[in-house]
Design a protein around this motif. Structure first.
Motif, PDB file in Angstrom:
ATOM      1  N   ASP A 154      -1.576 -12.027  -5.631  1.00  0.00           N
ATOM      2  CA  ASP A 154      -2.136 -10.830  -5.176  1.00  0.00           C
ATOM      3  C   ASP A 154      -1.261  -9.751  -4.876  1.00  0.00           C
ATOM      4  OD1 ASP A 154      -3.789  -8.573  -4.067  1.00  0.00           O
ATOM      5  OD2 ASP A 154      -5.024 -10.101  -3.098  1.00  0.00           O
ATOM      6  N   LEU A 155      -0.721  -8.853  -5.385  1.00  0.00           N
ATOM      7  CA  LEU A 155       0.393  -7.934  -5.029  1.00  0.00           C
ATOM      8  C   LEU A 155      -0.003  -7.017  -3.859  1.00  0.00           C
ATOM      9  CD1 LEU A 155       2.330  -7.327  -8.541  1.00  0.00           C
ATOM     10  CD2 LEU A 155       2.793  -8.929  -6.721  1.00  0.00           C
ATOM     11  N   LEU A 156      -1.334  -6.706  -4.116  1.00  0.00           N
ATOM     12  CA  LEU A 156      -1.655  -5.771  -3.041  1.00  0.00           C
ATOM     13  C   LEU A 156      -1.622  -6.481  -1.752  1.00  0.00           C
ATOM     14  CD1 LEU A 156      -4.682  -3.876  -4.733  1.00  0.00           C
ATOM     15  CD2 LEU A 156      -2.207  -3.123  -4.639  1.00  0.00           C
ATOM     16  N   SER A 157      -2.014  -7.748  -1.443  1.00  0.00           N
ATOM     17  CA  SER A 157      -2.256  -8.148  -0.327  1.00  0.00           C
ATOM     18  C   SER A 157      -0.644  -8.627   0.017  1.00  0.00           C
ATOM     19  CB  SER A 157      -3.027  -9.492  -0.359  1.00  0.00           C
ATOM     20  OG  SER A 157      -4.233  -9.224  -0.783  1.00  0.00           O
ATOM     21  N   ILE A 158       0.300  -8.701  -0.795  1.00  0.00           N
ATOM     22  CA  ILE A 158       1.674  -9.194  -0.544  1.00  0.00           C
ATOM     23  C   ILE A 158       2.322  -7.929   0.087  1.00  0.00           C
ATOM     24  CG2 ILE A 158       3.920  -9.642  -1.462  1.00  0.00           C
ATOM     25  CD1 ILE A 158       2.232 -11.840  -3.347  1.00  0.00           C
ATOM     26  N   PHE A 159       1.990  -6.714  -0.765  1.00  0.00           N
ATOM     27  CA  PHE A 159       2.723  -5.585  -0.027  1.00  0.00           C
ATOM     28  C   PHE A 159       2.095  -4.911   1.129  1.00  0.00           C
ATOM     29  CE2 PHE A 159       3.430  -4.543  -4.745  1.00  0.00           C
ATOM     30  CZ  PHE A 159       4.574  -5.054  -4.979  1.00  0.00           C
ATOM     31  N   GLU A 160       0.836  -5.405   1.465  1.00  0.00           N
ATOM     32  CA  GLU A 160       0.027  -5.171   2.680  1.00  0.00           C
ATOM     33  C   GLU A 160       1.014  -5.822   3.824  1.00  0.00           C
ATOM     34  OE1 GLU A 160      -4.348  -4.658   4.445  1.00  0.00           O
ATOM     35  OE2 GLU A 160      -3.968  -6.085   2.914  1.00  0.00           O
ATOM     36  N   LYS A 161       1.036  -7.134   3.527  1.00  0.00           N
ATOM     37  CA  LYS A 161       1.762  -7.959   4.434  1.00  0.00           C
ATOM     38  C   LYS A 161       3.286  -7.511   4.851  1.00  0.00           C
ATOM     39  CE  LYS A 161       3.311 -12.738   5.249  1.00  0.00           C
ATOM     40  NZ  LYS A 161       3.395 -14.258   4.677  1.00  0.00           N
ATOM     41  N   GLU A 162       3.924  -7.016   3.893  1.00  0.00           N
ATOM     42  CA  GLU A 162       5.300  -6.410   3.960  1.00  0.00           C
ATOM     43  C   GLU A 162       5.287  -5.135   4.394  1.00  0.00           C
ATOM     44  OE1 GLU A 162       7.920  -8.263   3.480  1.00  0.00           O
ATOM     45  OE2 GLU A 162       7.075 -10.184   2.597  1.00  0.00           O
ATOM     46  N   GLY A 163       4.212  -4.534   4.741  1.00  0.00           N
ATOM     47  CA  GLY A 163       4.236  -3.043   5.261  1.00  0.00           C
ATOM     48  C   GLY A 163       4.389  -1.904   4.465  1.00  0.00           C
ATOM     49  N   LEU A 164       4.374  -2.272   3.024  1.00  0.00           N
ATOM     50  CA  LEU A 164       4.369  -1.346   2.028  1.00  0.00           C
ATOM     51  C   LEU A 164       3.027  -0.763   1.596  1.00  0.00           C
ATOM     52  CD1 LEU A 164       6.946  -3.122  -0.478  1.00  0.00           C
ATOM     53  CD2 LEU A 164       7.451  -0.862   1.033  1.00  0.00           C
ATOM     54  N   LEU A 165       1.913  -1.387   1.951  1.00  0.00           N
ATOM     55  CA  LEU A 165       0.666  -0.806   1.763  1.00  0.00           C
ATOM     56  C   LEU A 165      -0.252  -1.046   3.056  1.00  0.00           C
ATOM     57  CD1 LEU A 165      -1.161  -1.498  -1.802  1.00  0.00           C
ATOM     58  CD2 LEU A 165      -2.431  -2.021   0.613  1.00  0.00           C
ATOM     59  N   HIS A 166      -1.103  -0.025   3.131  1.00  0.00           N
ATOM     60  CA  HIS A 166      -1.857  -0.001   4.196  1.00  0.00           C
ATOM     61  C   HIS A 166      -3.467   0.250   3.764  1.00  0.00           C
ATOM     62  CE1 HIS A 166       1.226  -0.110   7.232  1.00  0.00           C
ATOM     63  NE2 HIS A 166       1.815   0.567   6.307  1.00  0.00           N
ATOM     64  N   ARG A 167      -4.408  -0.181   4.662  1.00  0.00           N
ATOM     65  CA  ARG A 167      -5.630   0.186   4.251  1.00  0.00           C
ATOM     66  C   ARG A 167      -6.462   0.712   5.366  1.00  0.00           C
ATOM     67  NH1 ARG A 167      -7.153  -3.131  -0.462  1.00  0.00           N
ATOM     68  NH2 ARG A 167      -5.583  -4.919  -0.594  1.00  0.00           N
ATOM     69  N   ARG A 177      -0.300   6.351   3.957  1.00  0.00           N
ATOM     70  CA  ARG A 177       0.599   5.358   4.621  1.00  0.00           C
ATOM     71  C   ARG A 177       1.250   4.518   3.574  1.00  0.00           C
ATOM     72  NH1 ARG A 177      -1.256   2.353   9.556  1.00  0.00           N
ATOM     73  NH2 ARG A 177      -3.179   2.261   8.191  1.00  0.00           N
ATOM     74  N   THR A 178       0.818   4.436   2.458  1.00  0.00           N
ATOM     75  CA  THR A 178       1.170   3.388   1.547  1.00  0.00           C
ATOM     76  C   THR A 178       2.281   3.966   0.724  1.00  0.00           C
ATOM     77  OG1 THR A 178      -1.083   2.572   1.211  1.00  0.00           O
ATOM     78  CG2 THR A 178       0.391   1.948  -0.572  1.00  0.00           C
ATOM     79  N   LYS A 179       3.370   2.970   0.603  1.00  0.00           N
ATOM     80  CA  LYS A 179       4.622   3.293  -0.212  1.00  0.00           C
ATOM     81  C   LYS A 179       4.531   2.653  -1.647  1.00  0.00           C
ATOM     82  CE  LYS A 179       7.852   3.855   3.566  1.00  0.00           C
ATOM     83  NZ  LYS A 179       8.900   3.475   4.176  1.00  0.00           N
ATOM     84  N   ALA A 180       3.797   1.625  -1.875  1.00  0.00           N
ATOM     85  CA  ALA A 180       3.834   0.734  -3.173  1.00  0.00           C
ATOM     86  C   ALA A 180       2.552   0.040  -3.304  1.00  0.00           C
ATOM     87  CB  ALA A 180       4.963  -0.114  -3.101  1.00  0.00           C
ATOM     88  N   PHE A 181       2.165  -0.004  -4.769  1.00  0.00           N
ATOM     89  CA  PHE A 181       1.027  -0.643  -5.184  1.00  0.00           C
ATOM     90  C   PHE A 181       1.176  -1.220  -6.601  1.00  0.00           C
ATOM     91  CE2 PHE A 181       0.853   3.835  -6.268  1.00  0.00           C
ATOM     92  CZ  PHE A 181       0.256   3.576  -7.613  1.00  0.00           C
ATOM     93  N   GLY A 182       0.641  -2.087  -6.942  1.00  0.00           N
ATOM     94  CA  GLY A 182       0.741  -2.783  -8.156  1.00  0.00           C
ATOM     95  C   GLY A 182      -0.208  -3.823  -8.802  1.00  0.00           C
ATOM     96  N   ARG A 183       0.210  -4.142  -9.603  1.00  0.00           N
ATOM     97  CA  ARG A 183      -0.949  -5.319 -10.208  1.00  0.00           C
ATOM     98  C   ARG A 183       0.034  -6.394 -10.898  1.00  0.00           C
ATOM     99  NH1 ARG A 183      -2.811  -1.587 -15.254  1.00  0.00           N
ATOM    100  NH2 ARG A 183      -1.029  -1.396 -16.526  1.00  0.00           N
ATOM    101  N   GLY A 184      -0.450  -7.788 -10.830  1.00  0.00           N
ATOM    102  CA  GLY A 184       0.412  -9.022 -11.395  1.00  0.00           C
ATOM    103  C   GLY A 184      -0.259  -9.589 -12.365  1.00  0.00           C
ATOM    104  N   GLY A 185       0.398 -10.358 -12.904  1.00  0.00           N
ATOM    105  CA  GLY A 185       0.132 -11.325 -14.132  1.00  0.00           C
ATOM    106  C   GLY A 185       1.455 -11.912 -14.635  1.00  0.00           C
ATOM    107  N   ASP A 186       1.560 -12.250 -16.160  1.00  0.00           N
ATOM    108  CA  ASP A 186       2.568 -12.409 -16.824  1.00  0.00           C
ATOM    109  C   ASP A 186       3.777 -11.391 -16.704  1.00  0.00           C
ATOM    110  OD1 ASP A 186       1.668 -15.173 -17.519  1.00  0.00           O
ATOM    111  OD2 ASP A 186       0.973 -14.316 -19.505  1.00  0.00           O
ATOM    112  N   ALA A 187       3.118 -10.236 -16.816  1.00  0.00           N
ATOM    113  CA  ALA A 187       4.014  -9.304 -16.495  1.00  0.00           C
ATOM    114  C   ALA A 187       3.586  -8.487 -15.180  1.00  0.00           C
ATOM    115  CB  ALA A 187       4.078  -8.130 -17.780  1.00  0.00           C
ATOM    116  N   ALA A 188       4.233  -8.186 -14.145  1.00  0.00           N
ATOM    117  CA  ALA A 188       3.774  -7.309 -13.112  1.00  0.00           C
ATOM    118  C   ALA A 188       4.330  -5.999 -13.293  1.00  0.00           C
ATOM    119  CB  ALA A 188       4.384  -7.857 -11.767  1.00  0.00           C
ATOM    120  N   GLU A 189       3.540  -5.032 -12.716  1.00  0.00           N
ATOM    121  CA  GLU A 189       3.907  -3.662 -12.592  1.00  0.00           C
ATOM    122  C   GLU A 189       3.655  -3.126 -11.123  1.00  0.00           C
ATOM    123  OE1 GLU A 189       2.877  -1.720 -17.117  1.00  0.00           O
ATOM    124  OE2 GLU A 189       1.354  -2.916 -15.995  1.00  0.00           O
ATOM    125  N   VAL A 190       4.790  -2.361 -10.721  1.00  0.00           N
ATOM    126  CA  VAL A 190       4.672  -1.873  -9.360  1.00  0.00           C
ATOM    127  C   VAL A 190       5.025  -0.251  -9.307  1.00  0.00           C
ATOM    128  CG1 VAL A 190       5.140  -2.190  -7.025  1.00  0.00           C
ATOM    129  CG2 VAL A 190       5.209  -4.098  -8.336  1.00  0.00           C
TER     130      VAL A 190
END
Length: 350
Positions: A154-167, A177-190
């Motif tokens: 869950d990239l959104l949760s990971i980025f939130e934990k790392e301080g790159l994404l805020h809710r 306040r959000t610097k990055a967002f993305g989606r994961g799978g076999d290929a991840a795009e951020v």
């Protein structure tokens, strides 16, 4: 429901192929349609078998009636077959039924026999001076359903934990306040929330943008499968470095990552055990699977018959896909493309 013209050039070939081979099935049902419950597996396989035999007959007709230099056939059906119906022959699948394994192998055999028919028809119309190659872009292996679900982070949760994404208080992304967002799978795009490009961008172009991308890449490369301890992503890079894989364009993500599953010893789980471990997974039944049961593997095939090629030779190491075109060009007496990354598979040659 089938095209009757404009699928071949010159146009008269469309009519000739319809008369010689029957209706042209452009795209058989994909596995997603079966997973959605919109088709049964028997019709699914019938369509794949039909298209394979149509290709075989069309190849025979064209080679018999026209002068030819290159015959190129791309048959995608084994991929769909593996993804949807691997459970029929794969004992590690929760949908596997040993009492029906013979039935499953026979159904698989009918589809793959159609692929053999393509090869047979071509070989009957070539001689020792022709080049014949069979190539796959990947192989097949059973889907480890538990790893498949757990190793898709869950990239959104990971980025939130790392301080790159805020809710905000409602749980929605706070773009101010959000610097990055993305989606994961076999290929991840951020994507970086870039100022001047994105509606509420806050990351400055230049040094800050590159710094955020470097941080994202490191985060992705550090992610590990909780069960195996293996790194989830084999590759994470900036989009301009992913161009070599065919990834790019103005809508492409700023960071691209790729994961290849590792073959591991697979325990057989029952449908009940899987349902407890993955509550939201709907398995369906043997006839109507509701999930992907086959995965890609890195073991593809490259079979070659040509003048100057060793007979009966089996290579110990796999051939990278980037070596296919240079090898065929060399055998054909053509210049290797300037942008080719691979070389000639010299050990195939006498």
């Amino acid at each position: 429901i089938y095209p009757t013209k404009d699928f071949a050039y010159p146009e008269k070939i469309s009519e000739e192929l319809l008369n010689a081979c029957g209706p042209f099935l452009d795209m058989p049902t994909r596995q997603q349609v079966g997973i959605a419950g919109a088709i049964d597996v028997y019709t699914f396989m019938e369509e794949m078998e039909y298209q394979g035999n149509w290709f075989a007959n069309a190849a025979a007709y064209l080679m018999d009636h026209y002068d030819w230099d290159l015959l190129f056939i791309k048959w995608h059906m084994p991929d769909f077959l593996n993804h949807l119906t691997s459970y029929m022959i794969d004992p590690s699948s929760p949908l596997y039924d040993e009492s029906r394994a013979e039935e499953g192998w026979k159904l698989w055999g009918k589809v793959l026999d159609a692929g053999d028919n393509i090869v047979k028809k071509v070989l009957e119309r070539t001689d020792e001076n022709d080049i014949v190659a069979i190539v796959s872009d990947h192989g097949s292996q059973p889907m480890d359903l538990l790893r498949f679900r757990k190793a898709r982070p869950d990239l959104l949760s990971i980025f939130e934990k790392e301080g790159l994404l805020h809710r905000d208080s409602s749980g929605k992304i706070d773009w101010s306040r959000t610097k990055a967002f993305g989606r994961g799978g076999d290929a991840a795009e951020v994507w970086v929330n870039l100022k001047g490009r994105d509606p509420e961008g806050i990351v400055e172009p230049g040094d800050e943008y590159e710094s955020v991308r470097d941080q994202i890449i490191q985060i992705l490369l550090d992610l590990k499968d909780p069960d195996t301890g293996r790194h989830i992503f084999n590759l994470a890079c900036k989009k301009e470095d992913a161009a070599i894989f065919g990834y790019g364009g103005e809508r492409a993500a700023d960071v691209f990552a790729w994961s290849i599953s590792h073959p591991t010893e697979r325990k057989r789980y029952t449908a009940e055990e899987i349902s407890k471990m993955i509550p939201n997974l709907e398995l369906g039944t043997w006839e109507w699977p509701r999930t992907v049961t086959g995965d890609h593997s890195r073991r593809g095939i490259f079979i070659l018959k040509a003048p100057g090629v060793k007979r009966g030779y089996r290579r110990k190491k796999p051939v990278p896909l980037s070596y296919i075109a240079p090898t065929l060009c060399y055998l054909w007496g053509l210049r290797v493309p300037a942008n080719a990354d691979g070389g000639v598979v010299w050990d195939f040659l006498k």
